[in-house]
Design a protein around this motif. Structure first.
Motif, PDB file in Angstrom:
ATOM      1  N   GLU A  93      12.336  -1.893  -0.686  1.00  0.00           N
ATOM      2  CA  GLU A  93      12.530  -2.645   0.550  1.00  0.00           C
ATOM      3  C   GLU A  93      11.860  -4.013   0.553  1.00  0.00           C
ATOM      4  OE1 GLU A  93      11.437  -0.136   3.849  1.00  0.00           O
ATOM      5  OE2 GLU A  93      12.607   1.543   3.051  1.00  0.00           O
ATOM      6  N   GLY A  94      11.017  -4.283  -0.436  1.00  0.00           N
ATOM      7  CA  GLY A  94      10.335  -5.570  -0.508  1.00  0.00           C
ATOM      8  C   GLY A  94       8.961  -5.524   0.142  1.00  0.00           C
ATOM      9  N   GLN A  95       8.176  -6.548  -0.133  1.00  0.00           N
ATOM     10  CA  GLN A  95       6.807  -6.605   0.379  1.00  0.00           C
ATOM     11  C   GLN A  95       6.724  -7.093   1.819  1.00  0.00           C
ATOM     12  OE1 GLN A  95       4.066  -8.693  -2.097  1.00  0.00           O
ATOM     13  NE2 GLN A  95       4.447  -7.411  -3.874  1.00  0.00           N
ATOM     14  N   PHE A  96       7.795  -7.668   2.335  1.00  0.00           N
ATOM     15  CA  PHE A  96       7.770  -8.232   3.679  1.00  0.00           C
ATOM     16  C   PHE A  96       8.910  -7.678   4.521  1.00  0.00           C
ATOM     17  CE2 PHE A  96       5.901 -11.307   0.774  1.00  0.00           C
ATOM     18  CZ  PHE A  96       4.666 -11.516   1.375  1.00  0.00           C
ATOM     19  N   ILE A  97       8.684  -7.672   5.826  1.00  0.00           N
ATOM     20  CA  ILE A  97       9.723  -7.289   6.776  1.00  0.00           C
ATOM     21  C   ILE A  97       9.866  -8.415   7.794  1.00  0.00           C
ATOM     22  CG2 ILE A  97       9.375  -4.797   6.512  1.00  0.00           C
ATOM     23  CD1 ILE A  97       7.748  -4.879   9.153  1.00  0.00           C
ATOM     24  N   GLU A  98      11.046  -8.509   8.377  1.00  0.00           N
ATOM     25  CA  GLU A  98      11.287  -9.492   9.435  1.00  0.00           C
ATOM     26  C   GLU A  98      10.906  -8.850  10.764  1.00  0.00           C
ATOM     27  OE1 GLU A  98      12.072 -12.652   9.277  1.00  0.00           O
ATOM     28  OE2 GLU A  98      12.307 -12.632   7.098  1.00  0.00           O
ATOM     29  N   ALA A  99      10.110  -9.537  11.541  1.00  0.00           N
ATOM     30  CA  ALA A  99       9.714  -9.060  12.858  1.00  0.00           C
ATOM     31  C   ALA A  99       9.853 -10.209  13.851  1.00  0.00           C
ATOM     32  CB  ALA A  99       8.274  -8.558  12.816  1.00  0.00           C
ATOM     33  N   ARG A 100       9.688  -9.922  15.137  1.00  0.00           N
ATOM     34  CA  ARG A 100       9.765 -10.984  16.160  1.00  0.00           C
ATOM     35  C   ARG A 100       8.769 -12.099  15.867  1.00  0.00           C
ATOM     36  NH1 ARG A 100       9.225  -7.956  21.641  1.00  0.00           N
ATOM     37  NH2 ARG A 100       9.224  -6.109  20.355  1.00  0.00           N
ATOM     38  N   GLY A 102       7.897 -13.096  13.028  1.00  0.00           N
ATOM     39  CA  GLY A 102       8.218 -13.730  11.750  1.00  0.00           C
ATOM     40  C   GLY A 102       8.102 -12.712  10.621  1.00  0.00           C
ATOM     41  N   LYS A 103       7.839 -13.220   9.456  1.00  0.00           N
ATOM     42  CA  LYS A 103       7.716 -12.364   8.275  1.00  0.00           C
ATOM     43  C   LYS A 103       6.341 -11.698   8.261  1.00  0.00           C
ATOM     44  CE  LYS A 103      10.093 -13.104   4.001  1.00  0.00           C
ATOM     45  NZ  LYS A 103      10.354 -13.946   2.865  1.00  0.00           N
ATOM     46  N   LEU A 104       6.330 -10.382   8.124  1.00  0.00           N
ATOM     47  CA  LEU A 104       5.070  -9.624   8.068  1.00  0.00           C
ATOM     48  C   LEU A 104       5.057  -8.767   6.809  1.00  0.00           C
ATOM     49  CD1 LEU A 104       4.902  -8.277  11.752  1.00  0.00           C
ATOM     50  CD2 LEU A 104       3.670 -10.223  10.776  1.00  0.00           C
ATOM     51  N   ALA A 105       3.858  -8.397   6.397  1.00  0.00           N
ATOM     52  CA  ALA A 105       3.735  -7.482   5.255  1.00  0.00           C
ATOM     53  C   ALA A 105       4.375  -6.150   5.620  1.00  0.00           C
ATOM     54  CB  ALA A 105       2.277  -7.278   4.884  1.00  0.00           C
ATOM     55  N   ALA A 108       4.275  -0.352   4.169  1.00  0.00           N
ATOM     56  CA  ALA A 108       4.037   0.425   2.955  1.00  0.00           C
ATOM     57  C   ALA A 108       3.052  -0.269   2.014  1.00  0.00           C
ATOM     58  CB  ALA A 108       5.348   0.717   2.227  1.00  0.00           C
ATOM     59  N   VAL A 109       2.925  -1.599   2.129  1.00  0.00           N
ATOM     60  CA  VAL A 109       1.947  -2.323   1.304  1.00  0.00           C
ATOM     61  C   VAL A 109       0.535  -1.843   1.641  1.00  0.00           C
ATOM     62  CG1 VAL A 109       0.933  -4.593   0.820  1.00  0.00           C
ATOM     63  CG2 VAL A 109       3.424  -4.338   0.974  1.00  0.00           C
ATOM     64  N   GLY A 110       0.220  -1.770   2.933  1.00  0.00           N
ATOM     65  CA  GLY A 110      -1.100  -1.297   3.365  1.00  0.00           C
ATOM     66  C   GLY A 110      -1.316   0.164   3.038  1.00  0.00           C
ATOM     67  N   ILE A 111      -0.256   0.964   3.166  1.00  0.00           N
ATOM     68  CA  ILE A 111      -0.359   2.388   2.843  1.00  0.00           C
ATOM     69  C   ILE A 111      -0.667   2.557   1.354  1.00  0.00           C
ATOM     70  CG2 ILE A 111       0.951   4.545   2.673  1.00  0.00           C
ATOM     71  CD1 ILE A 111       2.431   3.606   5.272  1.00  0.00           C
ATOM     72  N   ALA A 112       0.013   1.796   0.501  1.00  0.00           N
ATOM     73  CA  ALA A 112      -0.237   1.881  -0.947  1.00  0.00           C
ATOM     74  C   ALA A 112      -1.665   1.463  -1.277  1.00  0.00           C
ATOM     75  CB  ALA A 112       0.762   1.009  -1.710  1.00  0.00           C
ATOM     76  N   ARG A 113      -2.141   0.392  -0.627  1.00  0.00           N
ATOM     77  CA  ARG A 113      -3.521  -0.057  -0.877  1.00  0.00           C
ATOM     78  C   ARG A 113      -4.536   1.006  -0.481  1.00  0.00           C
ATOM     79  NH1 ARG A 113      -2.654  -5.648   1.338  1.00  0.00           N
ATOM     80  NH2 ARG A 113      -2.042  -6.764  -0.518  1.00  0.00           N
ATOM     81  N   ALA A 114      -4.372   1.566   0.719  1.00  0.00           N
ATOM     82  CA  ALA A 114      -5.314   2.587   1.202  1.00  0.00           C
ATOM     83  C   ALA A 114      -5.264   3.832   0.318  1.00  0.00           C
ATOM     84  CB  ALA A 114      -5.007   2.950   2.650  1.00  0.00           C
ATOM     85  N   ALA A 115      -4.066   4.251  -0.048  1.00  0.00           N
ATOM     86  CA  ALA A 115      -3.935   5.434  -0.914  1.00  0.00           C
ATOM     87  C   ALA A 115      -4.537   5.156  -2.291  1.00  0.00           C
ATOM     88  CB  ALA A 115      -2.462   5.845  -1.037  1.00  0.00           C
ATOM     89  N   GLY A 116      -4.361   3.939  -2.782  1.00  0.00           N
ATOM     90  CA  GLY A 116      -4.944   3.577  -4.076  1.00  0.00           C
ATOM     91  C   GLY A 116      -6.459   3.642  -4.048  1.00  0.00           C
ATOM     92  N   ARG A 117      -7.062   3.144  -2.964  1.00  0.00           N
ATOM     93  CA  ARG A 117      -8.526   3.213  -2.845  1.00  0.00           C
ATOM     94  C   ARG A 117      -8.992   4.667  -2.778  1.00  0.00           C
ATOM     95  NH1 ARG A 117      -7.708  -1.341   0.483  1.00  0.00           N
ATOM     96  NH2 ARG A 117      -7.599  -0.010   2.320  1.00  0.00           N
ATOM     97  N   GLU A 118      -8.313   5.471  -1.971  1.00  0.00           N
ATOM     98  CA  GLU A 118      -8.690   6.880  -1.856  1.00  0.00           C
ATOM     99  C   GLU A 118      -8.515   7.603  -3.187  1.00  0.00           C
ATOM    100  OE1 GLU A 118      -7.508  10.902   0.635  1.00  0.00           O
ATOM    101  OE2 GLU A 118      -6.656   8.987   1.254  1.00  0.00           O
ATOM    102  N   MET A 119      -7.407   7.321  -3.857  1.00  0.00           N
ATOM    103  CA  MET A 119      -7.134   7.950  -5.141  1.00  0.00           C
ATOM    104  C   MET A 119      -8.218   7.593  -6.163  1.00  0.00           C
ATOM    105  SD  MET A 119      -3.797   7.364  -7.545  1.00  0.00           S
ATOM    106  CE  MET A 119      -4.221   5.648  -7.705  1.00  0.00           C
TER     107      MET A 119
END
Length: 154
Positions: A93-100, A102-105, A108-119
């Motif tokens: 789906e890409g690193q960014f999404i379109e929102a009201r 504008g473009k936001l991360a 899933a980017v934050g979820i991957a980062r948090a899971a990576g730290r926990e892992m």
């Protein structure tokens, strides 16, 4: 993140001689737990179960796990599964999404980062980090005290 003590078995594997750690200090082996590998929980997600099956044989061979490590190993494996799922989502789906606004991360980017730290945190408890791998590789050839320039000079 505070450093946690390595298990005695891992200290001995990384050690320079029998019963000594990499710094030459005597290793207290701690309680004499039965070193039986834990059974995988039946509720593990498929990706977590695959990771369990991948890492458990080596951890068992090195006597680094016991039955009571089941929860910690399950947490590591599920963190891995979450990391994989979030990473695949970002790839699709890409690193960014379109929102009201504008473009936001992508979330899933934050979820991957948090899971990576926990892992990585759980992995360190079992000696599964790259730095531990390097330490194990260095201790693979048992050069004993001959490789230590400070040994035997006293």
């Amino acid at each position: 993140m505070p450093r946690t003590a390595k298990p005695a078995g891992l200290k001995l594997i990384e050690g320079r001689s029998s019963g000594r750690d990499s710094g030459g200090r005597k290793v207290n082996s701690g309680p004499d737990f039965k070193r039986l590998p834990p059974e995988a929980p039946d509720w593990l997600s498929p990706e977590a179960a695959a990771e369990w099956d991948r890492v458990l044989p080596e951890l068992s061979r090195l006597d680094l796990v016991k039955e009571s490590d089941r929860a910690a190993l399950a947490a590591y494996c599920e963190a891995w599964a979450t990391f994989v799922e979030a990473t695949l989502t970002v790839q699709q789906e890409g690193q960014f999404i379109e929102a009201r606004q504008g473009k936001l991360a992508h979330p899933a980017v934050g979820i991957a980062r948090a899971a990576g730290r926990e892992m990585r945190s759980w992995a360190a408890h079992f000696g599964l980090t790259p730095s531990t791998e390097q330490a194990l590789a260095r201790s693979g050839g048992d050069d004993g005290d001959e490789a230590n320039p400070f040994a035997g000079s006293g």
